[in-house]
Design a protein around this motif. Structure first.
Motif, short mmCIF file in Angstrom:
data_model
loop_
_atom_site.label_atom_id
_atom_site.label_comp_id
_atom_site.label_asym_id
_atom_site.label_seq_id
_atom_site.Cartn_x
_atom_site.Cartn_y
_atom_site.Cartn_z
N PRO A 1 55.27 13.43 46.10
CA PRO A 1 55.57 14.64 46.89
C PRO A 1 54.65 14.78 48.09
CG PRO A 1 54.45 15.20 44.84
CD PRO A 1 54.79 13.75 44.74
N ALA A 2 55.19 15.37 49.15
CA ALA A 2 54.41 15.56 50.37
C ALA A 2 53.16 16.39 50.10
CB ALA A 2 55.28 16.24 51.43
N ALA A 3 53.26 17.31 49.17
CA ALA A 3 52.12 18.18 48.86
C ALA A 3 50.91 17.38 48.37
CB ALA A 3 52.52 19.21 47.81
N PHE A 4 51.18 16.27 47.69
CA PHE A 4 50.07 15.42 47.23
C PHE A 4 49.29 14.88 48.41
CE2 PHE A 4 48.44 11.13 46.61
CZ PHE A 4 47.56 11.31 45.56
N TRP A 5 49.99 14.34 49.39
CA TRP A 5 49.32 13.76 50.56
C TRP A 5 48.61 14.85 51.37
CZ3 TRP A 5 48.78 8.94 49.74
CH2 TRP A 5 49.79 8.19 49.15
N GLN A 6 49.22 15.99 51.46
CA GLN A 6 48.58 17.10 52.19
C GLN A 6 47.28 17.51 51.51
OE1 GLN A 6 51.85 19.80 51.97
NE2 GLN A 6 52.92 18.96 53.75
N GLU A 7 47.31 17.55 50.18
CA GLU A 7 46.11 17.94 49.43
C GLU A 7 45.05 16.84 49.49
OE1 GLU A 7 44.01 20.86 47.46
OE2 GLU A 7 46.00 20.95 48.40
N LEU A 8 45.50 15.59 49.49
CA LEU A 8 44.57 14.46 49.60
C LEU A 8 43.77 14.57 50.89
CD1 LEU A 8 44.03 11.63 48.11
CD2 LEU A 8 45.47 10.66 49.89
N ARG A 9 44.47 14.87 51.96
CA ARG A 9 43.81 15.02 53.27
C ARG A 9 42.95 16.30 53.30
NH1 ARG A 9 47.93 14.08 57.81
NH2 ARG A 9 47.24 11.89 57.75
N LYS A 10 43.48 17.37 52.75
CA LYS A 10 42.75 18.65 52.75
C LYS A 10 41.43 18.54 52.01
CE LYS A 10 43.31 23.47 51.23
NZ LYS A 10 44.23 24.43 50.55
N ARG A 11 41.42 17.79 50.91
CA ARG A 11 40.19 17.66 50.12
C ARG A 11 39.24 16.61 50.67
NH1 ARG A 11 42.19 18.15 43.74
NH2 ARG A 11 43.65 19.89 44.08
N GLY A 12 39.60 16.01 51.79
CA GLY A 12 38.73 15.03 52.41
C GLY A 12 38.61 13.73 51.65
N LEU A 13 39.64 13.39 50.88
CA LEU A 13 39.61 12.14 50.10
C LEU A 13 40.09 10.94 50.88
CD1 LEU A 13 40.80 13.55 46.65
CD2 LEU A 13 38.48 12.91 47.34
N VAL A 14 40.62 11.19 52.07
CA VAL A 14 40.96 10.10 52.99
C VAL A 14 40.50 10.54 54.38
CG1 VAL A 14 42.92 9.18 51.71
CG2 VAL A 14 43.28 11.01 53.39
N ALA A 15 40.35 9.58 55.27
CA ALA A 15 39.98 9.90 56.65
C ALA A 15 41.06 10.76 57.29
CB ALA A 15 39.77 8.61 57.45
N GLU A 16 40.65 11.71 58.08
CA GLU A 16 41.58 12.63 58.72
C GLU A 16 42.65 11.91 59.53
OE1 GLU A 16 43.38 16.19 59.66
OE2 GLU A 16 41.71 15.89 58.27
N ALA A 17 42.26 10.81 60.18
CA ALA A 17 43.19 10.09 61.04
C ALA A 17 44.00 9.02 60.32
CB ALA A 17 42.42 9.44 62.20
N ALA A 18 43.77 8.85 59.06
CA ALA A 18 44.49 7.80 58.31
C ALA A 18 45.97 8.16 58.20
CB ALA A 18 43.91 7.63 56.92
N PRO A 19 46.88 7.28 58.63
CA PRO A 19 48.31 7.55 58.49
C PRO A 19 48.70 7.70 57.01
CG PRO A 19 47.94 5.71 59.99
CD PRO A 19 46.63 6.00 59.31
N LEU A 20 49.51 8.67 56.73
CA LEU A 20 50.02 8.90 55.38
C LEU A 20 51.54 8.81 55.40
CD1 LEU A 20 47.74 11.91 54.32
CD2 LEU A 20 47.42 9.48 53.79
#
Length: 338
Positions: free
Chosen positions: A315-334
């Motif tokens: 789900p898109a919400a997973f990727w949004q939360e992954l980025r929100k929690r800083g678990l991937v670089a902000e600029a990393a394409p998802l």
């Protein structure tokens, strides 16, 4: 030829380092059954190397694929090390941590050789071990490993006038489809892409564009690869296994900081009811420069997990939360950025 143009069944391939008895003594029938499971699941891209068990992975892969039409799959292997008939104790090899990794492999002595003659000899030997008539893509292997220290630049220079030119000639003659590096460091790929005289088609980058480690490649390598139209094949998407429940990171013990990040990633995956393997594979493939991903496996069940992971709808919400929690670089394409 860019490797993405050659893939016959999608971006999921099979990295065969485990078939060389990586970390453990794998029974022959289990190794062959793993390749069969990959084939039955739809895998048609197989990557190997002479170094994996001193030729053992190539021998096993060739045996398992001998019943398959050669035109039905894409095969890549590597040059840069020659496997000699001379016998030695695998655990005593002068290859740093790699000696421990493949201590259960064949006892043949391994020597580095990035010359043109060494390149041709390596390919000839690989063809014999796998009992095939051609290799599609060839990677110049491990040219910047830590155990080479400051020598790696000299080795790169040898490869520049040796392996690179030999592989370009083979590609231009139609003997192979393409070539590049097969490394787990960003720096040598950057150096290769900066050479005006070299024209690689793709490069295998292991462990440097994963959920756990991607910032350097994201900032420096992936944009350069896009500009040069050089495909990146992502090796080690599970970071030596720690992202798949394993006990290794970078071929060694898992540092506390990495273990803490894995725990956070695992918790988020549990929250969204998706396997962490799915998050790892989809993340590595989300970058436009990524053409394929080749996790390794030594058990048939692991192959099935990989294919199920790639098919998982996240789900898109997973990727949004992954980025929100800083678990991937902000600029990393998802995947949601496409």
């Amino acid at each position: 030829m860019r490797i993405r143009e050659s893939l016959l069944a999608g971006p999921l391939g099979f990295g065969t380092a485990p078939l060389g008895n990586m970390f453990r003594d794998i029974p022959e029938d289990e190794a062959l059954a793993t390749v069969d499971a990959a084939w039955d699941a739809g895998t048609r891209f197989f990557d190997t190397a002479p170094f994996y068990g001193a030729g053992l992975a190539e021998i096993r892969l060739g045996e398992a694929l001998s019943r398959r039409p050669r035109s039905d799959y894409v095969l890549s292997s590597k040059v840069g090390r020659l496997i000699l008939d001379e016998i030695e104790d695998p655990s005593g090899r002068d290859h740093g941590e790699k000696g421990e990794i493949f201590k259960h492999g064949r006892p043949n002595k391994i020597v580095p050789d990035y010359t043109a003659d060494g390149t041709m000899k390596s390919i000839e030997d690989s063809l014999k071990r796998m009992k095939v008539d051609h290799i599609d893509f060839v990677w110049v292997h491990d040219i910047a490993q830590d155990f080479y220290g400051d020598r790696w630049l000299a080795m790169f220079e040898t490869a520049r006038t040796g392996a690179f030119r030999a592989l370009s000639k083979l590609r231009d003659q139609g003997v192979i489809k393409g070539w590049g590096l097969g490394v787990n460091k960003v720096e040598p790929v950057e150096l290769l892409l900066g050479l005006s005289e070299a024209d690689p088609d793709a490069t295998l980058l292991a462990g440097r564009y994963t959920l756990l480690d991607h910032e350097m490649a994201l900032q420096r390598l992936m944009p350069a690869a896009q500009r040069k139209k050089v495909d990146i094949v992502i090796g080690g998407p599970y970071s030596s296994g720690v992202l798949a429940g394993g006990r290794h990171f970078e071929y060694g013990a898992v540092p506390p900081a990495i273990a803490a990040k894995v725990e956070k990633l695992s918790a988020l995956c549990t929250e969204y009811k998706i396997p962490i393997k799915a998050a790892a594979l989809h993340f590595s493939l989300a970058h436009p420069a990524s053409a394929a991903v080749i996790p390794g496996a030594s058990r048939p069940a692991r192959i099935l997990e990989d294919h199920a992971a790639l098919k998982t709808k996240i789900p898109a919400a997973f990727w949004q939360e992954l980025r929100k929690r800083g678990l991937v670089a902000e600029a990393a394409p998802l995947p949601i950025d496409r």
